[in-house]
Scaffold this active site. Sequence first.
Site, PDB file in Angstrom:
ATOM      1  N   LEU A   1       0.851  -1.179   0.000  1.00  0.00           N
ATOM      2  CA  LEU A   1       0.000   0.000   0.000  1.00  0.00           C
ATOM      3  C   LEU A   1       0.888   1.230   0.000  1.00  0.00           C
ATOM      4  O   LEU A   1       2.082   1.137   0.273  1.00  0.00           O
ATOM      5  CB  LEU A   1      -0.907  -0.004   1.233  1.00  0.00           C
ATOM      6  CG  LEU A   1      -1.877  -1.178   1.342  1.00  0.00           C
ATOM      7  CD1 LEU A   1      -2.597  -1.151   2.689  1.00  0.00           C
ATOM      8  CD2 LEU A   1      -2.888  -1.160   0.198  1.00  0.00           C
ATOM      9  N   SER A   2       0.312   2.398  -0.253  1.00  0.00           N
ATOM     10  CA  SER A   2       1.160   3.591  -0.295  1.00  0.00           C
ATOM     11  C   SER A   2       1.849   3.831   1.041  1.00  0.00           C
ATOM     12  O   SER A   2       2.977   4.326   1.074  1.00  0.00           O
ATOM     13  CB  SER A   2       0.345   4.816  -0.713  1.00  0.00           C
ATOM     14  OG  SER A   2      -0.710   5.051   0.188  1.00  0.00           O
ATOM     15  N   GLU A   3       1.184   3.484   2.164  1.00  0.00           N
ATOM     16  CA  GLU A   3       1.820   3.649   3.473  1.00  0.00           C
ATOM     17  C   GLU A   3       1.397   2.526   4.412  1.00  0.00           C
ATOM     18  O   GLU A   3       0.240   2.086   4.394  1.00  0.00           O
ATOM     19  CB  GLU A   3       1.436   4.981   4.140  1.00  0.00           C
ATOM     20  CG  GLU A   3       1.747   6.205   3.332  1.00  0.00           C
ATOM     21  CD  GLU A   3       3.205   6.564   3.294  1.00  0.00           C
ATOM     22  OE1 GLU A   3       3.984   5.996   4.075  1.00  0.00           O
ATOM     23  OE2 GLU A   3       3.560   7.440   2.474  1.00  0.00           O
ATOM     24  N   THR A   4       2.344   2.101   5.232  1.00  0.00           N
ATOM     25  CA  THR A   4       2.065   1.269   6.395  1.00  0.00           C
ATOM     26  C   THR A   4       2.561   2.019   7.618  1.00  0.00           C
ATOM     27  O   THR A   4       3.709   2.479   7.648  1.00  0.00           O
ATOM     28  CB  THR A   4       2.763  -0.101   6.298  1.00  0.00           C
ATOM     29  OG1 THR A   4       2.250  -0.812   5.160  1.00  0.00           O
ATOM     30  CG2 THR A   4       2.522  -0.928   7.552  1.00  0.00           C
TER      31      THR A   4
END
Length: 261
Positions: free
Chosen positions: A44-47
């Site tokens: 995902l774009s961020e974790t």
Amino acid sequence: MKFPVYHVDAFTQQVFGGNPAAVCPLESWLSVETMQAIAAEHNLSETAFFVATAPGHYQLRWFTPQVEVDLCGHATLASAFVIFSSMAPQLDRLTFETASGVLKVERRGTLLVMDFPSRRPHLAALSPLLGQALGREPRETWKSRDYLLLFEDEETIRSLQPDFDALKRIPDTLGFIATAPGDTVDFVSRFFAPGAGIAEDPVTGSAHSTLIPFWAERLGRTTLHARQISSRSSELFCENLIDRVLIGGHCVFFSQGMITL
């Protein structure tokens, strides 16, 4: 080792909208290599990873599939949503210690409002490579952490088809914010960060640390309504302060599970 993981859609009131983030509450920090590997696995774009230090106080870090970043809005909003909803429902305010300093999140009914640093941009020269990579030249070029590229109208923003390989070759920036006046909101934007492993981010809270002071000055207002017009619907409620910005949005759960290492 097992610990929970939540998949949250941020800046939306509908599943499959906004920007998805993975949120991992930890009892103690994992190694950077392990957190980076988990972020790459989620893709995902961020974790986001956080560790509690006191009631209502947390240390927070964010990873794209390729790098750790210094500021992320939607994964901060998602982390606060997890805490308010599943871990500490008695709280209405949270404090996060991060690489960008102290960030605060307040619950106002269903709306979560983040207190973020203001990253006011300055005028910058347009690189010929940048205009080529975007397929058209912006009216103005500004710079903070990211390039802010001003275009004529919302339709121009929607029609951009960047050359992501070319954008990767432009140095000294995390990403590229394309923005214009909105048709039904104060301003719209899109955000590209191929060098960080994110071709296009669906909704980018950290970019609004730059967008809010930029548009507040242009429009002569402190309260603004914004949309990031990616393929996923989103909505942001913004306020410009002296050296801070407030960014409000909603979140919904998509899934919850366990990570086993």
